[in-house]
Design an enzyme around this catalytic site. Structure first.
Site, PDB file in Angstrom:
ATOM      1  N   SER A 139     -10.490   0.261   7.057  1.00 24.87           N
ATOM      2  CA  SER A 139      -9.843   0.314   5.742  1.00 24.87           C
ATOM      3  C   SER A 139      -9.154  -0.958   5.289  1.00 24.87           C
ATOM      4  O   SER A 139      -8.657  -1.027   4.178  1.00 24.87           O
ATOM      5  CB  SER A 139      -8.840   1.472   5.695  1.00 24.87           C
ATOM      6  OG  SER A 139      -9.511   2.696   5.609  1.00 24.87           O
ATOM      7  N   LYS A 196       0.843  -1.198   0.000  1.00 21.55           N
ATOM      8  CA  LYS A 196       0.000   0.000   0.000  1.00 21.55           C
ATOM      9  C   LYS A 196       0.879   1.250   0.000  1.00 21.55           C
ATOM     10  O   LYS A 196       1.908   1.295   0.681  1.00 21.55           O
ATOM     11  CB  LYS A 196      -0.907  -0.028   1.236  1.00 21.55           C
ATOM     12  CG  LYS A 196      -1.935   1.094   1.283  1.00 21.55           C
ATOM     13  CD  LYS A 196      -2.842   0.968   2.501  1.00 21.55           C
ATOM     14  CE  LYS A 196      -3.884   2.088   2.545  1.00 21.55           C
ATOM     15  NZ  LYS A 196      -4.810   1.944   3.685  1.00 21.55           N
ATOM     16  N   SER A 224      -9.873   2.404   2.720  1.00 19.85           N
ATOM     17  CA  SER A 224      -8.919   3.078   1.843  1.00 19.85           C
ATOM     18  C   SER A 224      -7.975   2.110   1.128  1.00 19.85           C
ATOM     19  O   SER A 224      -7.331   2.469   0.159  1.00 19.85           O
ATOM     20  CB  SER A 224      -8.087   4.072   2.661  1.00 19.85           C
ATOM     21  OG  SER A 224      -7.267   3.380   3.610  1.00 19.85           O
TER      22      SER A 224
END
Length: 492
Positions: free
Chosen positions: A183, A79, A159
């Site tokens: 998330s 990420k 997210s």
């Protein structure tokens, strides 16, 4: 999806150890898959092909010497919130334009130390603020799943949408993610993958771009429960550079899979039956309860009375911490700089140009609730509510071993959904089942449990006592065995 990219981490690990495949072959297969799909899925914002091949060659050499690490030769996506030395790290924001750190986050260093390979950096909501991966400076991620009979593009959740989509589309064997209010768990639920938010302090936050420091926690997203357990074992550690990390031994999470649930007590909180919850979510929850009952667990009705205050309290605490953390992005030391007539003008122009609309919204909310005259009325009250939420869980865990709830209020929705775009609060409601876990610092896991009428995946959430992730893996494995695994039909 090639034969190699369809291997789970556990399967690939076995084939690498047996020298049936090489790390270079596996890595090349993933790079090929990314090159073929990323223009459509938009999961990666940077692909580190050369670096990945170099790491794969080094892995093959260690395997040949009998010095393989726990994740030797396994290609992962990272990420864009995790700092990676000399590699693009922007939290998918324009304000960190061209930033390449000279240091490595502790979590990613742990993975490289265990032999994992970096395929690239994954798309995400800007500064991890969002529930649909539509706030990214690099555009939305497309969910690999599509509703039956429809060609509409769906969100992968957020997210960590890039992480979840890349895992679901077999563009990496597993991925790192972070969870501040859901998330990891929400995108995992919307993509048919498994994701765990560990207990606060289980993984180091050092080198992870901060959103809300008292809530943020790193964790993995993978294709099944076993792979998720394997990844967390490598990611977790105490770290002298993060004083909130906890010095407790990291268990062999994989060893808990297959253990009996007999004698376990599973709590079902009545407050999670919210107004407007779809019949499909209710039915899925009932099915999950039945599976656990069949496995020998005892089902116990419990109450978490302050749940209804969790979402409003979260959207005071998180923006308050964000407004403080994001004050450091000023155009002076790194990232974007927009020149102004003086330094104050430069600050204002840089921040106006660099931050997206959702990030600005949360900074303004946070600045407001921390301002003189409002601090006591909002921020202090929210912290008191947070204490009550934590207390609810402590009382519940005196009586039960784990808690079962839905993971999301619905399956994946369309990109650009007008109702959600026009009403930020409606988008915030996506986190209604997940934020309590962050407010209390507990571990929470999302496991796929079925498909809705449109053929889209739905997840169930398991919540555990602090540092009892092994209990969640053991219980989730039972649900996974009953529900099966879910893979999207390839259209990209």
């Amino acid at each position: 999806m090639s034969e190699l990219t369809s291997l789970t981490i556990a399967e690939a690990r076995a084939k690498l150890a047996a020298k049936e495949i090489t790390a270079v072959e596996l890595t090349d297969a993933y790079i090929g898959a990314i090159e073929a799909a990323n223009d459509v899925i938009n999961a990666y914002v940077t692909v580190t092909g050369d670096k990945a091949r170099d790491m794969a060659k080094a892995s093959d050499a260690r395997i040949a010497e009998g010095k393989a690490g726990a994740l030797e030769g396994i290609p992962l996506g990272i990420k864009d919130l995790f700092s990676t030395r000399d590699v693009h790290t922007q939290a998918c924001s324009a304000i960190l334009n061209r930033f390449k750190p000279k240091y490595e986050s502790t979590v990613t260093q742990n993975l490289w130390d265990d032999g994992a390979i970096m395929l690239g950096k994954l798309n995400m909501d800007e500064f991890a603020m969002g529930s649909s991966n539509e706030t990214s400076h690099y555009g939305p991620v497309i969910n690999p799943w599509k509703a039956s009979g429809s060609n509409a593009q769906l969100v992968p959740g957020g997210s960590s949408g890039g992480s979840a989509a890349a895992v679901a589309a077999h563009l990496c064997a597993g991925a790192t993610a972070t969870d501040t209010g859901g998330s990891i768990r929400q995108p995992a639920a919307l993509t048919g993958t498994v994701g765990i938010k560990p207990t606060y302090g289980r993984c180091s936050r050092w080198g992870v771009v901060a959103f809300a420091s008292s809530l943020d926690q790193a964790g993995p997203i993978a294709r099944d429960v076993r792979d998720t357990a394997i990844l967390l074992k490598s990611m977790a550690s105490v770290d002298a550079k993060d004083t909130t990390s906890v010095d407790l031994p990291v268990p062999d999470y994989e060893a808990s899979l297959g253990q009996s649930l007999k004698g376990m007590r599973i709590g079902i909180p009545k407050e999670y039956r919210v107004d407007g919850m779809s019949d499909e979510i209710e039915k899925l929850w009932s099915q999950g309860i039945a599976w656990l009952k069949d496995a020998g667990a005892e089902i116990v009705d419990i109450s978490l009375p302050h749940t209804k205050y969790a979402l409003p309290a979260y959207y005071i605490v998180a923006p308050a911490e964000a407004s403080s953390n994001l004050a450091r992005y000023d155009g002076v030391r790194y990232g974007l700089r927009v020149d102004g007539k003086d330094i104050a003008d430069m600050y204002e122009k840089t921040r106006a140009a660099g931050f997206g609309a959702e990030v600005k919204r949360r900074i303004m909310i946070g600045t407001y609730v921390l301002s003189a005259g409002y601090y006591d009325a909002y921020y202090l009250q929210a912290q008191k509510v947070r204490t009550l939420i934590k207390r609810d869980f402590e009382l519940a865990f005196n009586d039960v071993d784990a808690i079962l709830t839905p993971a999301t209020p619905s399956s994946a929705f369309a990109i650009g959904d007008e109702a959600l775009a026009a009403d930020p609060v409606a988008m915030y409601m996506q986190d209604i089942f997940t934020v309590t876990v962050n407010m209390a610092g507990l571990p929470g896991l999302s496991v796929p449990a079925g498909l809705d009428a449109k053929g889209l995946p739905l997840g169930l959430q398991l919540i555990g006592r602090p540092f009892e992730e092994s209990t969640l893996f053991k219980t989730a494995h039972v649900i996974e065995q009953a529900a099966g695994k879910f893979t999207p039909a390839k259209w990209w």
